[in-house]
Design a protein around this motif. Sequence first.
Motif, PDB file in Angstrom:
ATOM      1  N   MET A   1       1.205  -1.222  -0.083  1.00  0.00           N
ATOM      2  CA  MET A   1      -0.446   0.619   0.096  1.00  0.00           C
ATOM      3  C   MET A   1       0.876   0.922   0.566  1.00  0.00           C
ATOM      4  O   MET A   1       1.632   1.806   1.004  1.00  0.00           O
ATOM      5  N   LYS A   2       0.514   2.412  -1.064  1.00  0.00           N
ATOM      6  CA  LYS A   2       1.193   3.176  -0.503  1.00  0.00           C
ATOM      7  C   LYS A   2       0.779   4.120  -0.136  1.00  0.00           C
ATOM      8  O   LYS A   2      -0.111   4.340   0.722  1.00  0.00           O
ATOM      9  N   THR A   3       2.337   5.222   0.782  1.00  0.00           N
ATOM     10  CA  THR A   3       2.295   6.008   1.480  1.00  0.00           C
ATOM     11  C   THR A   3       1.972   7.368   0.556  1.00  0.00           C
ATOM     12  O   THR A   3       2.011   7.631  -0.076  1.00  0.00           O
ATOM     13  N   LEU A   4       1.559   8.455   1.670  1.00  0.00           N
ATOM     14  CA  LEU A   4       1.548   9.520   0.425  1.00  0.00           C
ATOM     15  C   LEU A   4       2.775  10.094   0.767  1.00  0.00           C
ATOM     16  O   LEU A   4       2.678  10.788  -0.825  1.00  0.00           O
ATOM     17  N   GLU A   5       3.746   9.777   0.639  1.00  0.00           N
ATOM     18  CA  GLU A   5       5.219   9.958   0.892  1.00  0.00           C
ATOM     19  C   GLU A   5       5.687   9.640  -0.812  1.00  0.00           C
ATOM     20  O   GLU A   5       6.359  10.453  -1.794  1.00  0.00           O
ATOM     21  N   GLN A   6       5.044   8.911  -1.072  1.00  0.00           N
ATOM     22  CA  GLN A   6       5.410   8.249  -2.644  1.00  0.00           C
ATOM     23  C   GLN A   6       4.581   9.105  -4.059  1.00  0.00           C
ATOM     24  O   GLN A   6       5.242   8.434  -4.816  1.00  0.00           O
ATOM     25  N   TYR A   7       3.665   9.922  -3.094  1.00  0.00           N
ATOM     26  CA  TYR A   7       3.221  10.655  -4.277  1.00  0.00           C
ATOM     27  C   TYR A   7       3.605  12.150  -4.169  1.00  0.00           C
ATOM     28  O   TYR A   7       3.224  12.887  -4.311  1.00  0.00           O
ATOM     29  N   PHE A   9       6.101  15.232  -4.786  1.00  0.00           N
ATOM     30  CA  PHE A   9       5.886  15.532  -6.801  1.00  0.00           C
ATOM     31  C   PHE A   9       6.859  16.659  -6.596  1.00  0.00           C
ATOM     32  O   PHE A   9       6.984  17.596  -6.038  1.00  0.00           O
ATOM     33  N   LYS A  10       8.152  17.312  -7.488  1.00  0.00           N
ATOM     34  CA  LYS A  10       9.183  17.857  -7.527  1.00  0.00           C
ATOM     35  C   LYS A  10       8.079  18.801  -9.030  1.00  0.00           C
ATOM     36  O   LYS A  10       8.325  18.069 -10.356  1.00  0.00           O
ATOM     37  N   ILE A  11       8.302  20.220  -9.284  1.00  0.00           N
ATOM     38  CA  ILE A  11       7.888  21.067 -10.375  1.00  0.00           C
ATOM     39  C   ILE A  11       9.707  20.664 -10.929  1.00  0.00           C
ATOM     40  O   ILE A  11      10.610  21.727 -10.355  1.00  0.00           O
ATOM     41  N   HIS A  73       5.045  19.545  -2.161  1.00  0.00           N
ATOM     42  CA  HIS A  73       4.003  18.779  -3.422  1.00  0.00           C
ATOM     43  C   HIS A  73       3.987  17.277  -3.678  1.00  0.00           C
ATOM     44  O   HIS A  73       4.387  16.840  -3.344  1.00  0.00           O
ATOM     45  N   TYR A  74       2.623  17.086  -4.053  1.00  0.00           N
ATOM     46  CA  TYR A  74       2.485  16.160  -4.366  1.00  0.00           C
ATOM     47  C   TYR A  74       1.152  16.368  -5.404  1.00  0.00           C
ATOM     48  O   TYR A  74       0.333  16.946  -5.959  1.00  0.00           O
ATOM     49  N   ARG A  75       1.404  14.815  -5.937  1.00  0.00           N
ATOM     50  CA  ARG A  75       0.198  14.557  -7.620  1.00  0.00           C
ATOM     51  C   ARG A  75      -0.371  13.809  -7.036  1.00  0.00           C
ATOM     52  O   ARG A  75       0.153  12.230  -7.526  1.00  0.00           O
ATOM     53  N   ILE A  76      -1.872  13.287  -6.849  1.00  0.00           N
ATOM     54  CA  ILE A  76      -1.974  12.374  -6.698  1.00  0.00           C
ATOM     55  C   ILE A  76      -3.123  11.593  -7.709  1.00  0.00           C
ATOM     56  O   ILE A  76      -4.256  12.167  -8.211  1.00  0.00           O
ATOM     57  N   HIS A  77      -3.147  10.313  -8.373  1.00  0.00           N
ATOM     58  CA  HIS A  77      -4.779   9.661  -9.181  1.00  0.00           C
ATOM     59  C   HIS A  77      -5.976   9.635  -8.499  1.00  0.00           C
ATOM     60  O   HIS A  77      -5.928   9.329  -7.629  1.00  0.00           O
ATOM     61  N   MET A  78      -7.435  10.910  -8.341  1.00  0.00           N
ATOM     62  CA  MET A  78      -8.146  10.743  -8.066  1.00  0.00           C
ATOM     63  C   MET A  78      -8.551  11.120  -8.830  1.00  0.00           C
ATOM     64  O   MET A  78      -9.327  11.651 -10.393  1.00  0.00           O
ATOM     65  N   GLY A  80      -9.757   9.241 -11.278  1.00  0.00           N
ATOM     66  CA  GLY A  80      -8.641   9.172 -12.816  1.00  0.00           C
ATOM     67  C   GLY A  80      -8.156  10.296 -13.361  1.00  0.00           C
ATOM     68  O   GLY A  80      -8.637  10.342 -14.760  1.00  0.00           O
ATOM     69  N   PHE A  81      -7.954  10.944 -12.667  1.00  0.00           N
ATOM     70  CA  PHE A  81      -6.924  12.241 -13.155  1.00  0.00           C
ATOM     71  C   PHE A  81      -6.297  12.925 -12.375  1.00  0.00           C
ATOM     72  O   PHE A  81      -6.625  12.881 -11.064  1.00  0.00           O
ATOM     73  N   PRO A  82      -5.024  12.983 -12.216  1.00  0.00           N
ATOM     74  CA  PRO A  82      -3.808  13.986 -11.437  1.00  0.00           C
ATOM     75  C   PRO A  82      -4.586  15.093 -10.411  1.00  0.00           C
ATOM     76  O   PRO A  82      -5.040  15.829 -11.343  1.00  0.00           O
ATOM     77  N   VAL A  83      -4.786  15.296  -9.107  1.00  0.00           N
ATOM     78  CA  VAL A  83      -4.710  16.808  -8.467  1.00  0.00           C
ATOM     79  C   VAL A  83      -3.174  16.419  -7.710  1.00  0.00           C
ATOM     80  O   VAL A  83      -2.458  16.128  -7.385  1.00  0.00           O
ATOM     81  N   HIS A  84      -3.137  17.501  -8.169  1.00  0.00           N
ATOM     82  CA  HIS A  84      -1.186  18.278  -7.648  1.00  0.00           C
ATOM     83  C   HIS A  84      -2.332  19.078  -6.415  1.00  0.00           C
ATOM     84  O   HIS A  84      -2.604  19.749  -6.824  1.00  0.00           O
ATOM     85  N   PHE A  85      -1.281  19.242  -5.266  1.00  0.00           N
ATOM     86  CA  PHE A  85      -1.312  19.542  -3.833  1.00  0.00           C
ATOM     87  C   PHE A  85      -0.222  20.153  -3.347  1.00  0.00           C
ATOM     88  O   PHE A  85       1.042  19.363  -3.344  1.00  0.00           O
ATOM     89  N   ILE A  86       0.007  21.602  -2.649  1.00  0.00           N
ATOM     90  CA  ILE A  86       0.976  21.747  -1.712  1.00  0.00           C
ATOM     91  C   ILE A  86       0.086  21.469  -0.105  1.00  0.00           C
ATOM     92  O   ILE A  86      -0.916  21.237  -0.459  1.00  0.00           O
ATOM     93  N   TYR A  87       1.486  20.645   0.110  1.00  0.00           N
ATOM     94  CA  TYR A  87       0.397  20.120   1.557  1.00  0.00           C
ATOM     95  C   TYR A  87       1.489  20.497   2.912  1.00  0.00           C
ATOM     96  O   TYR A  87       2.466  19.241   2.769  1.00  0.00           O
TER      97      TYR A  87
END
Length: 405
Positions: A1-7, A9-11, A73-78, A80-87
Amino acid sequence: MKTLEQYQFKIKIPEDDLDDLKHRLQHTKWPADPDNDDWSYGVPAGYLKDLMKYWLNEYDWRRVERSINAYKHYRIHMEGFPVHFIYQKGIGNNTIPLILTHGWPWSFWDMQKLIGPLTDPSSYGGNANDAFDVVIPSVPGYGFSTPAPSGINFWKTADVWHTLMTDILGYSKFAASGGDWGALITTQLGHKYADDLHGIHLMHTMELDQFNKERPWDVFAGHQTAERTPEEIRQQSLERMKRFVSHYAVHVLDPQTLAYGLQDSPVGLLAWLLERWRSWAQTKGGDVESVFSKEHMITTAMLYWLTGTVGSSMRFYADSAKFPWERSHDKTPLIQAPTGITFLGGENPVGVTTEQRIKAFRTGPKASLYNLHYLNAHEKGGHFGYYENPEAVLFDIRSLFRHMR
């Protein structure tokens, strides 16, 4: 199971894209523009050329990119499409999760001035007990939340945000704030998911059914000025309407047609955004740089152009009209979540002063839609409040949620 850290994202924009941009800027084909120094025909070529020269010769994307990447930054598929966010997690033991949502022509980066003070208030002269866990997503079809599916709109985005905050980030209850599209998305959260919210904070009071009209492309459909309105007020009202009509109609009716020109020409894109920045912000004598730095304007244009999202960002309007909003309940008020609203002087209704703004709202037709807990009016700022007057927004967010922890 993936953790949030695996998502995480670096621009990192490919160098080839920056080279292509430079080539396009150097080979811009300029239209004639006589007698337009006063902006009466739109953005003047003289000023736009000056901005283009800055973009080409002084602006440093890589430096800005490093500043943006200083946050998590994170980028996770939700859905069916990717959602990018600062957390960014807050510093403290009693933080409230807060999702901040931008609008058009904004980006997640318009909220940059709030991240530090919200997450680490004691380092910015605030109280450590006012700390928040801050989530700043890119709206679907904007920036790095791409590619977005056809049909995504504000009320569907609210469903995605709810999933992000509860299922993905694991919060049982959260707070939300938004302006422009972000205000509509946040209002829908306050309507549909009130039980899961501490409350909502709005920069704009926008009606959830505003696209459910016979003429959804007409932002002022049904608006009439009272017959006894003084002529001066009537003319000011008409001038105010002009600020919104053109982009609203085109984005609802023909967004894809316009997208070809704006995506092909970075200068064309900058001009389309620039017209709105100048019209909607509280500038000093029409000087857009009295509000926005050259760097911020170019960075926003870059975030649209480099990600290829100018078309999908504009389709957000069309798909809000194609897929009408529906009530989730028949309770009163319509927006059940505790609500706070920030009013800024640059958007005062014609004939209403900042001192009169709260009373005018309370006695107007919209007040009954909300479970009102907090209202505040500030003289400074226009449509882009998170960037124009972050101190006011910060004060109001803290004040609204201070007793909801």
